[in-house]
Design an enzyme around this catalytic site. Sequence first.
Site, short mmCIF file in Angstrom:
data_model
loop_
_atom_site.label_atom_id
_atom_site.label_comp_id
_atom_site.label_asym_id
_atom_site.label_seq_id
_atom_site.Cartn_x
_atom_site.Cartn_y
_atom_site.Cartn_z
CG LEU A 1 8.40 2.17 4.94
CD1 LEU A 1 8.17 1.07 3.91
CD2 LEU A 1 7.08 2.82 5.31
CE1 TYR B 1 1.11 -0.39 4.37
CE2 TYR B 1 0.08 1.77 4.41
CZ TYR B 1 0.88 0.83 5.00
OH TYR B 1 1.47 1.09 6.20
CD GLU C 1 10.02 1.00 10.45
OE1 GLU C 1 9.88 1.96 9.69
OE2 GLU C 1 9.78 -0.18 10.12
CE LYS D 1 3.18 3.18 3.25
NZ LYS D 1 3.34 3.25 4.70
C1 LIG Z 1 6.44 1.36 9.73
C2 LIG Z 1 6.52 2.74 9.16
N1 LIG Z 1 7.70 3.37 9.13
C3 LIG Z 1 7.83 4.62 8.63
C4 LIG Z 1 6.72 5.31 8.14
C5 LIG Z 1 6.89 6.69 7.59
O1 LIG Z 1 6.80 6.68 6.18
P1 LIG Z 1 6.27 7.94 5.36
O2 LIG Z 1 7.17 9.08 5.71
O3 LIG Z 1 6.38 7.54 3.94
O4 LIG Z 1 4.84 8.17 5.80
C6 LIG Z 1 5.47 4.69 8.14
C7 LIG Z 1 4.31 5.40 7.61
O5 LIG Z 1 3.18 5.08 7.83
C8 LIG Z 1 5.37 3.37 8.65
O6 LIG Z 1 4.18 2.74 8.68
#
Ligand SMILES: Cc1ncc(COP(=O)(O)O)c(C=O)c1O
Length: 288
Positions: free
Chosen positions: A204, A34, A180, A148
């Site tokens: 991610l 997603y 994270e 993702k």
């Molecule tokens: C596990 C995880 N890490 C990092 C992020 C941050 O990613 P982004 O900056 O693309 O929203 C998200 C965003 O939902 C996430 O689900």
Amino acid sequence: MTSTLCYLNGEYLPLAEAKVGVLDRGFIFGDGIYEVVPVYGGRLFRFGEHMARLERSLAKIRIPNPHSREQWLERCRRLVGDSPGQDQMVYLQVTRGVAPRDHVMPVGLTPTVFMMVNPMKPATAEQRHQGVACVTARDFRWERGDIKSISLLGNVLARQISADHGAMEAIMFRDGFLTEAAASNVWIVHEGALLGPPKSEHVLEGIRVDLLRELCEECGIAYNLRPIAEADVRAADEVLLSSATKEVLPVTRLDGEPVGHGALRGKPGPVYARLYEAYQRAKPAMSI
Ligand SMILES: Cc1ncc(COP(=O)(O)O)c(C=O)c1O
């Protein structure tokens, strides 16, 4: 809400009417990926970067991309145009498709494509002024956090640990090093520099990871991705979260202890403030 339009496999229809088969591999296996794209003033923020990550996620799990970037853009714009007013989030999901249940990837399936738009729920003024509380947890998820994936059970469990403590996020460590949070990337400030963990299969690559590098360059803030030990997080001058909805957000309590030192202990710090301002300035310039 349920009467808002969504997109499912070539059709625009009210959300309440959208249905997928129970043998969809997204439902059976969580076999899909997603994206969440922020929309400011009707325009899509960092759209090219979100599309590049979508393409990477699809390639990593061997699902053919069902649309060209132009087609994705056209569909996003149609959904955004249908929901007037405030800032929004486009959610889009691709699963491998519908097939008899078997772990092995069937050949030649038609992927299921689902898209919807929701109002953005930005951080409150209080959260920005006072910062938010987080807890820490062991990163017990699988080892492919770089995908993702819609299989989010590990992230759901981690986020719930924080919710059970009345906290905004669970900041996770694998073998003693920062990875994270359940739904955010995590940053620390040390001697004026913004530090994040290295890009890896455990984390991610948030769209804000490169965006913050650009904003740091603009603001003259040093930026470095390197392994960050748990002790470094606890001793940091500032701790920040970043995500599509949080943008950048200051963490001022960690496991019940105030973050930071001296007069700024337990308060949002100056690096947060500068990055937040730079982020706001970037929105119009980086949206299409
Ligand atoms: C596990 C995880 N890490 C990092 C992020 C941050 O990613 P982004 O900056 O693309 O929203 C998200 C965003 O939902 C996430 O689900």
